[in-house]
Design a protein around this motif. Structure first.
Motif, PDB file in Angstrom:
ATOM      1  N   ASN A 137       0.780  -1.097   0.049  1.00  0.00           N
ATOM      2  CA  ASN A 137      -0.016  -0.017   0.041  1.00  0.00           C
ATOM      3  C   ASN A 137       0.988   1.392  -0.181  1.00  0.00           C
ATOM      4  O   ASN A 137       0.752   2.283  -0.653  1.00  0.00           O
ATOM      5  N   ASP A 138       1.913   1.274   0.788  1.00  0.00           N
ATOM      6  CA  ASP A 138       2.918   2.366   0.861  1.00  0.00           C
ATOM      7  C   ASP A 138       3.686   2.701  -0.469  1.00  0.00           C
ATOM      8  O   ASP A 138       3.604   3.613  -0.845  1.00  0.00           O
ATOM      9  N   GLU A 139       3.697   1.539  -1.055  1.00  0.00           N
ATOM     10  CA  GLU A 139       4.564   1.614  -2.531  1.00  0.00           C
ATOM     11  C   GLU A 139       3.752   2.193  -3.237  1.00  0.00           C
ATOM     12  O   GLU A 139       3.960   3.263  -4.167  1.00  0.00           O
ATOM     13  N   THR A 140       2.221   1.843  -3.451  1.00  0.00           N
ATOM     14  CA  THR A 140       1.356   2.375  -4.480  1.00  0.00           C
ATOM     15  C   THR A 140       1.064   3.726  -4.061  1.00  0.00           C
ATOM     16  O   THR A 140       1.148   4.508  -5.223  1.00  0.00           O
ATOM     17  N   GLU A 141       0.965   4.075  -2.922  1.00  0.00           N
ATOM     18  CA  GLU A 141       0.732   5.532  -2.597  1.00  0.00           C
ATOM     19  C   GLU A 141       2.097   6.475  -2.824  1.00  0.00           C
ATOM     20  O   GLU A 141       1.993   7.537  -3.477  1.00  0.00           O
ATOM     21  N   THR A 142       3.314   5.695  -2.956  1.00  0.00           N
ATOM     22  CA  THR A 142       4.480   6.489  -3.261  1.00  0.00           C
ATOM     23  C   THR A 142       4.319   6.488  -4.599  1.00  0.00           C
ATOM     24  O   THR A 142       4.790   7.812  -5.330  1.00  0.00           O
ATOM     25  N   LYS A 143       4.087   5.590  -5.327  1.00  0.00           N
ATOM     26  CA  LYS A 143       3.933   5.814  -6.854  1.00  0.00           C
ATOM     27  C   LYS A 143       3.050   6.777  -7.367  1.00  0.00           C
ATOM     28  O   LYS A 143       3.247   7.646  -8.482  1.00  0.00           O
ATOM     29  N   LYS A 144       1.736   6.953  -6.754  1.00  0.00           N
ATOM     30  CA  LYS A 144       0.806   7.886  -6.942  1.00  0.00           C
ATOM     31  C   LYS A 144       1.402   9.179  -6.639  1.00  0.00           C
ATOM     32  O   LYS A 144       1.235  10.187  -7.440  1.00  0.00           O
ATOM     33  N   LEU A 145       1.998   9.553  -5.552  1.00  0.00           N
ATOM     34  CA  LEU A 145       2.619  10.772  -5.337  1.00  0.00           C
ATOM     35  C   LEU A 145       3.617  11.315  -6.345  1.00  0.00           C
ATOM     36  O   LEU A 145       3.786  12.397  -6.827  1.00  0.00           O
ATOM     37  N   CYS A 146       4.527  10.415  -6.671  1.00  0.00           N
ATOM     38  CA  CYS A 146       5.357  10.473  -7.678  1.00  0.00           C
ATOM     39  C   CYS A 146       4.673  11.092  -8.948  1.00  0.00           C
ATOM     40  O   CYS A 146       5.074  11.866  -9.833  1.00  0.00           O
ATOM     41  N   GLN A 147       3.544  10.408  -9.443  1.00  0.00           N
ATOM     42  CA  GLN A 147       3.000  10.875 -10.627  1.00  0.00           C
ATOM     43  C   GLN A 147       2.429  12.252 -10.575  1.00  0.00           C
ATOM     44  O   GLN A 147       2.472  13.111 -11.392  1.00  0.00           O
TER      45      GLN A 147
END
Length: 168
Positions: A137-147
């Protein structure tokens, strides 16, 4: 002569009025451009603030991710230790079972201990699964924030180009 002067005066007055009209148009254009530049500056500042907020949030999530990864590593180390302990306990149980086959009381206690260890293993396995889910979940959130940051960077670059075009 007087007619000539009147004509020249009228022409000069006409040119003067035309020049005043052009000056007013130019003043209006300058005011519009200044307003657009002011609005662009406000938008740029808002975007910069948004970018900083997103960057701070990204840093916070990165820190949380690092902390969760450390926690996962700790749980994995504990799991290895407990697995080692379980293996040792299994060896002890096996030796005790062989030595105390005829003693029902001891056999019953060892079975109870075995059940508790299995429950503990199940709990640890559940904790590992939960921790891994949190990590994903944290990795997914990090990817979203990077986008989001990438989009903000592109928008900022576009606005800088628009600003440069306006200022040119």
């Amino acid at each position: 002569k007087q007619g000539k002067y009147n004509t020249e005066s009228q022409n000069a007055s006409k040119r003067y009025n035309e020049a005043l009209g052009q000056l007013e148009e130019k003043d209006d254009m300058v005011a519009d451009l200044q307003k657009k530049a002011f609005n662009a500056d406000i938008q740029l500042k808002q975007n910069q603030n948004l970018y900083e907020a997103i960057q701070n949030e990204s840093n916070t999530h990165s820190k949380t991710l690092a902390e969760n990864q450390e926690e996962i590593d700790l749980v994995k180390r504990q799991f290895r230790v407990i697995t080692q302990q379980i293996n040792q306990l299994k060896d002890e149980i096996s030796k005790t079972d062989n030595a105390l086959i005829n003693e029902h009381f001891h056999h019953h206690n060892i079975n109870n201990e075995r059940v508790m260890l299995k429950n503990e293993i199940a709990k640890l396995q559940s904790q590992i699964v939960l921790t891994e889910q949190n990590l994903m979940n944290d990795e997914t959130e990090t990817k979203k924030l990077c986008q989001i940051i990438d989009k903000a960077d592109k928008e900022r670059d576009r606005q800088k180009k628009d600003y440069c075009i306006i200022m040119s």
